[in-house]
Scaffold this active site. Structure first.
Site, PDB file in Angstrom:
ATOM      1  CE  LYS A   1      -0.150   3.130   4.824  1.00 37.97           C
ATOM      2  NZ  LYS A   1       0.025   3.194   6.268  1.00 37.97           N
TER       3      LYS A   1
ATOM      4  N   GLY B   1       2.961   2.149  10.840  1.00 34.82           N
ATOM      5  CA  GLY B   1       3.935   3.235  10.679  1.00 34.82           C
ATOM      6  C   GLY B   1       4.715   3.555  11.939  1.00 34.82           C
TER       7      GLY B   1
ATOM      8  CD  GLU C   1      -3.243  -2.428   7.387  1.00 30.55           C
ATOM      9  OE1 GLU C   1      -2.155  -2.653   6.862  1.00 30.55           O
ATOM     10  OE2 GLU C   1      -3.898  -1.389   7.172  1.00 30.55           O
TER      11      GLU C   1
ATOM     12  CG  ASN D   1      -1.754   1.216   1.375  1.00 22.17           C
ATOM     13  OD1 ASN D   1      -1.798   2.051   0.476  1.00 22.17           O
ATOM     14  ND2 ASN D   1      -2.443   1.349   2.507  1.00 22.17           N
TER      15      ASN D   1
ATOM     16  CD  GLU E   1      -2.814   5.384   6.930  1.00 19.91           C
ATOM     17  OE1 GLU E   1      -2.830   5.430   5.692  1.00 19.91           O
ATOM     18  OE2 GLU E   1      -1.903   4.827   7.584  1.00 19.91           O
TER      19      GLU E   1
ATOM     20  CB  SER F   1       5.628  -2.012  11.843  1.00 21.90           C
ATOM     21  OG  SER F   1       5.254  -0.676  12.142  1.00 21.90           O
TER      22      SER F   1
ATOM     23  CG  HIS G   1      -5.762   1.969   5.456  1.00 25.70           C
ATOM     24  ND1 HIS G   1      -5.279   2.829   6.410  1.00 25.70           N
ATOM     25  CD2 HIS G   1      -4.756   1.090   5.200  1.00 25.70           C
ATOM     26  CE1 HIS G   1      -4.029   2.478   6.712  1.00 25.70           C
ATOM     27  NE2 HIS G   1      -3.694   1.423   5.982  1.00 25.70           N
TER      28      HIS G   1
HETATM   29  P1  13P Z   1       3.279   0.281   7.659  1.00 21.05           P
HETATM   30  O1  13P Z   1       3.745  -1.025   7.046  1.00 21.05           O
HETATM   31  O2  13P Z   1       4.024   1.472   7.197  1.00 21.05           O
HETATM   32  O3  13P Z   1       3.161   0.147   9.149  1.00 21.05           O
HETATM   33  O4  13P Z   1       1.767   0.506   7.118  1.00 21.05           O
HETATM   34  C1  13P Z   1       0.845  -0.517   7.221  1.00 21.05           C
HETATM   35  C2  13P Z   1      -0.379  -0.136   6.490  1.00 21.05           C
HETATM   36  O5  13P Z   1      -1.110   0.745   6.905  1.00 21.05           O
HETATM   37  C3  13P Z   1      -0.662  -0.832   5.226  1.00 21.05           C
HETATM   38  O6  13P Z   1      -1.952  -0.564   4.783  1.00 21.05           O
END
Ligand code: 13P
Length: 264
Positions: A12, A182, A176, A10, A106, A222, A104
């Protein structure tokens, strides 16, 4: 029941078109050296503006038949209309997508997406012949309050409401934990597996045992080359949704390579 693993990146809100194309080519040149049954299903979710860019290098030249699937990071549930800033499932398909990520954390956190909206999106994606990657996850506060299972179960029940067992079986879920996204803090693999097993039991309750056996449930938060082997060795983790480590060909390719050591 053996489920083919998925390693999904992803991206983003990162990478300009030329950067996206270069990274995609870096992944493609790695996967082309493997025969298809060995490889996990590889999915890349760039920004909307790069979908066509990466789709144009997707499969048709020198990839040895190892298709890299493309995903959108979001969609609207209507086919068309006055929804400024949105794209439909048909538009994502037209831009070369086979998968769409929905729900997601976010999007839930910054754009106020609700379980009901995510359910409508899942239905629209399946009706359009694409595969939803439905995200769920708890906050640190919910985990510390002992509410993880209850929260995730309710997100999954809502997301899958009114979807046929056959369609649930084709879908993908990504667990997640928000506190792991992150932050560099990966969820303990055994704990991630426990939550994913719980998700599978909720899928069984709403869509039956065939769907529960077939649906692929990924871990995200992560994920790194150094964590993926232990994650893939768990009974119920069927792959990974990778953020930061998918933004460099070296680390993403190493995640794919390490997945193949364990699982395919
Ligand atoms: P990270 O791997 O940067 O923690 O992000 C995970 C994520 O949100 C994938 O959709």
């Amino acid at each position: 029941m053996s489920r083919k693993p998925i390693i999904a990146g992803n991206w983003k809100m990162n990478l300009l078109r030329s950067e996206a194309k270069e990274l995609f080519e870096g992944i493609k040149s790695f996967v082309k050296d493997y025969t298809a049954p060995q490889l996990p299903t590889v999915v890349i979710a760039p920004t909307f503006t790069s979908l066509c860019e990466v789709s144009s290098v997707k499969c048709d030249c020198g990839c040895g038949g190892n298709k890299i699937y493309v995903a959108a990071q979001n969609c609207h549930w209507e086919n068309s209309g006055a929804y400024t800033g949105e794209i439909s499932v048909a538009m994502a398909k037209d831009a070369g997508c086979d998968y769409i990520i929905i729900g997601h954390s976010e999007r839930r956190q910054y754009f106020s997406e609700t379980d009901e909206m995510i359910n409508k999106k899942a239905k629209a994606i399946l009706a359009g012949g694409l595969i939803p990657i439905i995200c769920c996850g708890e906050t640190l506060g919910q985990r510390e309050a002992g509410m993880t299972d209850e929260h995730i179960a309710s997100q999954i029940r809502a997301a899958l409401s009114g979807i046929s067992s056959e369609d649930v079986a084709k879908s993908v879920i990504a667990y997640e934990p928000i506190w792991a996204i992150g932050t560099g803090k990966t969820c303990d693999s055994a704990e991630a597996n426990r939550v994913i097993k719980m998700i599978r039991s909720v899928v069984e309750e709403v869509a039956g045992s065939n769907a529960a056996d077939s649906i692929r449930i990924l871990y995200g938060g992560s994920v790194k080359p150094s964590t993926i082997e232990e994650q893939m060795a768990q009974s119920d983790i069927d792959g990974a949704l990778v953020g930061g480590a998918s933004l460099k060909a070296d680390s993403f390719n190493e995640i794919i390579a390490n997945t193949m050591k364990v699982a395919v």
